[in-house]
Design a protein around this motif. Structure first.
Motif, short mmCIF file in Angstrom:
data_model
loop_
_atom_site.label_atom_id
_atom_site.label_comp_id
_atom_site.label_asym_id
_atom_site.label_seq_id
_atom_site.Cartn_x
_atom_site.Cartn_y
_atom_site.Cartn_z
N ASN A 62 1.05 -5.64 7.07
CA ASN A 62 2.23 -5.63 7.95
C ASN A 62 2.40 -4.31 8.70
O ASN A 62 2.52 -4.29 9.93
CB ASN A 62 3.51 -5.86 7.12
CG ASN A 62 3.61 -7.30 6.69
OD1 ASN A 62 3.35 -8.21 7.47
ND2 ASN A 62 3.97 -7.51 5.44
N MET A 63 2.44 -3.21 7.95
CA MET A 63 2.74 -1.94 8.61
C MET A 63 1.57 -1.45 9.45
O MET A 63 1.75 -0.97 10.56
CB MET A 63 3.14 -0.89 7.55
CG MET A 63 3.62 0.41 8.14
SD MET A 63 4.81 0.26 9.48
CE MET A 63 6.30 -0.01 8.58
N ARG A 81 -9.62 -4.95 5.36
CA ARG A 81 -8.84 -5.52 4.26
C ARG A 81 -9.75 -6.53 3.58
O ARG A 81 -10.90 -6.71 4.01
CB ARG A 81 -7.52 -6.14 4.77
CG ARG A 81 -7.69 -7.29 5.78
CD ARG A 81 -6.37 -7.80 6.29
NE ARG A 81 -5.70 -8.58 5.26
CZ ARG A 81 -4.46 -9.04 5.36
NH1 ARG A 81 -3.75 -8.80 6.44
NH2 ARG A 81 -3.92 -9.76 4.40
N ARG A 82 -9.27 -7.21 2.54
CA ARG A 82 -10.18 -8.10 1.82
C ARG A 82 -10.23 -9.50 2.44
O ARG A 82 -11.24 -10.17 2.38
CB ARG A 82 -9.77 -8.18 0.35
CG ARG A 82 -9.99 -6.86 -0.39
CD ARG A 82 -9.23 -6.81 -1.69
NE ARG A 82 -7.80 -7.07 -1.47
CZ ARG A 82 -6.89 -7.12 -2.42
NH1 ARG A 82 -7.23 -6.96 -3.67
NH2 ARG A 82 -5.63 -7.36 -2.14
N SER A 83 -9.15 -9.95 3.05
CA SER A 83 -9.11 -11.30 3.59
C SER A 83 -9.88 -11.41 4.91
O SER A 83 -9.47 -10.83 5.93
CB SER A 83 -7.66 -11.74 3.79
OG SER A 83 -7.62 -12.83 4.69
N ASN A 102 -14.48 -0.89 2.85
CA ASN A 102 -13.63 0.27 3.16
C ASN A 102 -14.45 1.54 3.37
O ASN A 102 -14.10 2.38 4.21
CB ASN A 102 -12.62 0.50 2.04
CG ASN A 102 -11.65 -0.66 1.93
OD1 ASN A 102 -11.21 -1.20 2.94
ND2 ASN A 102 -11.30 -1.02 0.71
N CYS A 115 -3.43 2.45 4.47
CA CYS A 115 -2.23 1.60 4.59
C CYS A 115 -2.15 0.54 3.50
O CYS A 115 -1.44 -0.45 3.66
CB CYS A 115 -2.21 0.91 5.95
SG CYS A 115 -2.37 2.02 7.35
N VAL A 116 -2.88 0.72 2.39
CA VAL A 116 -2.75 -0.25 1.29
C VAL A 116 -1.45 0.03 0.55
O VAL A 116 -0.77 1.02 0.79
CB VAL A 116 -3.95 -0.15 0.30
CG1 VAL A 116 -5.26 -0.52 0.99
CG2 VAL A 116 -4.03 1.25 -0.32
N PRO A 118 0.79 1.34 -2.49
CA PRO A 118 0.55 2.49 -3.40
C PRO A 118 -0.15 2.06 -4.69
O PRO A 118 -0.97 2.79 -5.22
CB PRO A 118 1.96 3.01 -3.69
CG PRO A 118 2.81 2.52 -2.57
CD PRO A 118 2.20 1.23 -2.10
N ILE A 141 0.21 6.26 4.92
CA ILE A 141 1.59 5.79 5.08
C ILE A 141 2.14 5.29 3.73
O ILE A 141 3.16 4.61 3.69
CB ILE A 141 1.70 4.68 6.15
CG1 ILE A 141 0.93 3.42 5.72
CG2 ILE A 141 1.23 5.16 7.50
CD1 ILE A 141 1.32 2.18 6.52
N ALA A 143 4.06 4.87 0.40
CA ALA A 143 5.26 5.38 -0.24
C ALA A 143 4.87 6.13 -1.51
O ALA A 143 4.03 5.66 -2.29
CB ALA A 143 6.21 4.23 -0.58
N PRO A 165 6.50 5.54 8.23
CA PRO A 165 6.96 4.79 9.42
C PRO A 165 7.99 3.73 9.02
O PRO A 165 8.35 3.63 7.86
CB PRO A 165 5.67 4.13 9.91
CG PRO A 165 4.87 3.92 8.65
CD PRO A 165 5.28 4.98 7.66
#
Ligand SMILES: NC(=O)c1ccc[n+]([C@@H]2O[C@H](COP(=O)([O-])OP(=O)(O)OC[C@H]3O[C@@H](n4cnc5c(N)ncnc54)[C@H](OP(=O)(O)O)[C@@H]3O)[C@@H](O)[C@H]2O)c1
Length: 313
Positions: A62-63, A81-83, A102, A115-116, A118, A141, A143, A165
């Motif tokens: 999403n982000m 990403r994995r998908s 990756n 962006c995964v 945490p 990004i 958290a 963000p």
């Protein structure tokens, strides 16, 4: 999941100038908001703006998608990403290169957004253990995860930006705070600022402020939606139609924010303009105080900060 890399022209001088002017005046920002020329990079002019190289996004959810949406027209990007299905959809949407590997992404990008979630970060660090980060700028990004989390785990990784963000980016009204590692050069900071300022108001802060910022502007869109939903539910309970309730509430939020942003009145000053003694607004606010709304909001922020800190461990 690989496609031949499609080379993108780096931003033209005109686009660079446009980016630089965006940095000085992000969309929707009035003069009452902080001035982001305070980036520590004032010595880099628009004409000196370096090419970004290839920008990679690990964990294109999403982000990351919201950030990519603000950068897609200007920069060469890659996502992982994995998908595989989700990556195909991203390729169609943004004309980018994708991979499920990756390490391959990190090896072939100059700027690596992480962006995964945490909770997935530790596993990702192991996947990236063979990549040399000495010539790369990392922008996280996540958290809670501190800059040192990345510098301690990734090989030769010293230049790290920790950003927070928010999903206002989906409509180019994001709010992003970021902190930089000591090893970041003025050019790194400027690049980060340009990228994070696309579709957002971006501001450099101290790293110790970021967990609180996570609870305020990172979680903010959800908190504000929660408050609006409660207001709307109450209005509907009293017989108002959902559509009219929503239209009036959205416009009320826009008007309130615009007024507070551009006037000299503080919150209490503005409240007292609406809530006269003996009136309906005052009755509502008194009920909120009696019922502990202040304490509840404070508890929401405390809980979010606490969780961000836990995620950082
Ligand atoms: N959402 C927000 O409003 C917000 C605000 C501020 C900061 N953040 C931060 O942004 C980060 C992402 O949040 P999000 O809301 O975008 O979550 P999200 O939509 O779940 O995105 C995370 C993505 O990571 C991918 N992923 C998981 N494990 C992976 C791996 N080993 N390698 C590569 N990709 C992997 C997942 O896709 P696959 O399952 O296909 O791999 C998923 O799409 C979090 O760290 C969060 O703290 C989010």
């Amino acid at each position: 999941m690989r496609r031949a890399l499609r080379r993108r022209a780096y931003p033209s001088a005109r686009n660079r100038a446009a980016h630089a002017s965006t940095a000085a005046s992000p969309p929707g920002r009035s003069s009452t908001l902080p001035n982001t020329t305070d980036t520590g990079c004032d010595d880099v002019g628009a004409e000196d703006l370096p090419a970004m190289g290839r920008i990679g996004f690990i964990g294109a959810g999403n982000m990351a998608g919201a950030i990519m949406g603000c950068l897609a027209k200007e920069y060469e990007m890659m996502a992982s990403r994995r998908s595989v299905n989700a990556l195909r959809a991203l390729e169609d949407q943004y004309d980018i290169t994708t991979t499920t590997d990756n390490a391959e992404l990190a090896s072939s990008c100059d700027i690596v957004f992480i962006c995964v979630k945490p909770q997935s970060a530790e596993g990702l660090m192991s996947e990236l253990s063979g990549v040399d980060f000495s010539n790369k700028l990392v922008i996280s990004i996540l958290a809670g995860k501190r800059i040192s989390f990345f510098t301690e785990r990734l090989t030769n990784c010293t230049r790290v930006v920790r950003a927070m963000p928010n999903l206002g980016l989906l409509v180019e009204k994001g709010a992003t705070a970021y902190a930089v590692s000591d090893a970041c050069t003025p050019e790194d900071e400027y690049k980060a600022h340009i990228l994070l300022n696309a579709g957002a108001y971006a501001v450099k802060v101290e790293e110790d402020e970021i967990d609180t910022i996570t609870a305020v502007s990172g979680c903010g869109p959800a908190f504000i939606s929660y408050f609006l939903k409660s207001l709307e539910d109450a209005a509907i309970r009293h017989g108002l139609g959902k559509e009219i309730a929503q239209k009036l509430l959205f416009q009320t939020v826009l008007g309130t924010c615009e007024y507070l942003r551009t006037s000299d009145l503080d919150y209490d000053g503005f409240i007292s303009k609406v809530a006269s003694k003996g009136g309906a607004t005052r009755a509502g606010i008194d009920a909120g105080k009696r019922e502990g709304v202040d304490e509840a909001i404070s508890a929401m922020v405390d809980a979010a900060i606490g969780r961000a800190r836990e995620l950082g461990k």
